[in-house]
Structures are given as structure tokens and as C-alpha cells.
Design an enzyme around this catalytic site. Structure first.
Site, mmCIF file in Angstrom:
data_model
loop_
_atom_site.group_PDB
_atom_site.id
_atom_site.type_symbol
_atom_site.label_atom_id
_atom_site.label_comp_id
_atom_site.label_asym_id
_atom_site.label_seq_id
_atom_site.Cartn_x
_atom_site.Cartn_y
_atom_site.Cartn_z
ATOM 1 N N HIS A 91 0.856 -1.190 0.000
ATOM 2 C CA HIS A 91 0.000 0.000 0.000
ATOM 3 C C HIS A 91 0.896 1.244 0.000
ATOM 4 O O HIS A 91 2.047 1.178 0.438
ATOM 5 C CB HIS A 91 -0.878 0.014 1.247
ATOM 6 C CG HIS A 91 -1.886 -1.089 1.292
ATOM 7 N ND1 HIS A 91 -2.958 -1.068 2.141
ATOM 8 C CD2 HIS A 91 -1.996 -2.247 0.597
ATOM 9 C CE1 HIS A 91 -3.686 -2.150 1.975
ATOM 10 N NE2 HIS A 91 -3.107 -2.894 1.043
ATOM 11 N N GLU A 93 0.910 3.799 1.919
ATOM 12 C CA GLU A 93 1.377 4.131 3.267
ATOM 13 C C GLU A 93 2.530 3.221 3.699
ATOM 14 O O GLU A 93 3.513 3.684 4.280
ATOM 15 C CB GLU A 93 0.237 4.014 4.296
ATOM 16 C CG GLU A 93 -0.925 4.940 4.033
ATOM 17 C CD GLU A 93 -2.018 4.317 3.169
ATOM 18 O OE1 GLU A 93 -3.149 4.834 3.199
ATOM 19 O OE2 GLU A 93 -1.752 3.327 2.454
ATOM 20 N N CYS A 121 -5.986 1.888 5.958
ATOM 21 C CA CYS A 121 -6.612 0.634 6.374
ATOM 22 C C CYS A 121 -6.002 0.222 7.722
ATOM 23 O O CYS A 121 -4.989 0.783 8.149
ATOM 24 C CB CYS A 121 -6.364 -0.444 5.314
ATOM 25 S SG CYS A 121 -4.657 -1.036 5.261
ATOM 26 N N CYS A 124 -2.158 -0.501 7.582
ATOM 27 C CA CYS A 124 -1.297 0.671 7.455
ATOM 28 C C CYS A 124 -1.283 1.497 8.738
ATOM 29 O O CYS A 124 -0.239 1.998 9.149
ATOM 30 C CB CYS A 124 -1.738 1.520 6.267
ATOM 31 S SG CYS A 124 -1.493 0.680 4.684
#
Length: 153
Positions: A91, A93, A121, A124
Site C-alpha cells: 500500500h 502508506e 486501512c 497501514c
């Protein structure tokens, strides 16, 4: 070090979680942490996260980007690479946190803030928590998501 009973820990958790302030308990101030970066600067850093999102889209991946900031400068950048690597943990992040840790030479990112194009999410946010990131800002409105939280299973 002060040890609190489970009931007191729960109370302290909810005071800080709900944004309330208590004067002090055993000499420990309970005011919620404030962001270190001024508003005008936050928009500049979010614009950089949006640029990372554009790069993710251009590379054929999901529309997520993020940056990690420390002392007024970007120390980590990340674009979503979930589809292009393929790596389910890539991701934006996570990529930014990994980049910041690499650049700073430490797994501890104390004093850092995470700017991301979308609300993180749980994976993260937990990674930000364990890295010691102090605040998360998300979305083009630069919403202050507060300090990262660890969500137990």
C-alpha cells in the site's frame, strides 16, 4: 513508571480517544497530542501525497499515495504497488513508511507525520503505530486522523 489498574487504563484510553482533556493524573498531562506541522504546510505535504497517487495511477496501480514528513521535510514517499509488484502489503502508506525507515536508518519514526490520500486501512495504521509515527493526515481536506492506533484482533 506509573502502573494503572485496568479500569483506569480504560478510562484514560477513552479520555484521549474522545479528544477530551483531563488536567493531570499522577503528574501526567492527558491533553491530546497536537500536530507539529502548521496548516499551510500540511496542504503542501498532502499535495505531494496526491502527486504520489498520480504516479500510482500512471503505473497502472490503485489510486493511493503517501508521504512521511519529519521536521518540515519529506523523508519517505510511497505509491501503491499492490497490483504491479504483486504484493498485497505494498500500500502507499506501507511504501512511504518503508522508505522513511530506510532513509532515516531506523525502524523508529518518532517525530514523523504520515500524509495519505485516503484514510489508512487497519494494516497501514498499525504499521504507523509500531513505527512510532505521531499523527496521520488523510484526504485532500487534510483530515487530522490523530495518532495511529493499534487495533487488536
Amino acid at each position: 513508571m506509573v502502573l494503572y489498574s485496568p479500569a483506569r487504563r480504560r478510562m484514560l484510553y477513552w479520555i484521549t480517544r474522545l479528544g477530551g482533556t483531563a488536567v493531570a493524573l499522577n503528574g501526567i498531562a492527558l491533553a491530546p497530542a497536537r500536530a507539529a506541522t502548521p496548516d499551510a504546510e500540511r496542504h503542501r505535504f498532502m499535495a505531494r501525497a496526491v502527486e504520489m497517487r498520480r504516479r500510482a495511477i500512471a503505473s497502472g496501480d490503485q489510486a493511493f499515495g503517501a508521504v512521511v514528513v519529519k521536521d518540515g521535510r519529506v523523508v519517505g514517499e510511497g505509491v501503491s504497488a499492490v497490483l504491479t509488484t504483486p504484493d498485497p502489503t505494498a500500500h502507499g502508506e506501507m511504501q512511504a513508511i518503508r522508505d522513511a525507515a530506510r532513509r532515516l536508518g531506523s525502524e523508529k519514526l518518532a517525530g514523523c507525520e504520515l500524509y495519505t490520500t485516503f484514510q489508512p486501512c487497519p494494516m497501514c495504521e498499525t504499521a504507523a503505530y509500531w513505527a512510532g509515527i505521531e499523527r496521520i493526515f488523510y484526504g485532500e481536506a487534510v483530515t487530522d486522523g490523530g495518532a495511529p492506533r493499534y487495533r487488536s484482533c
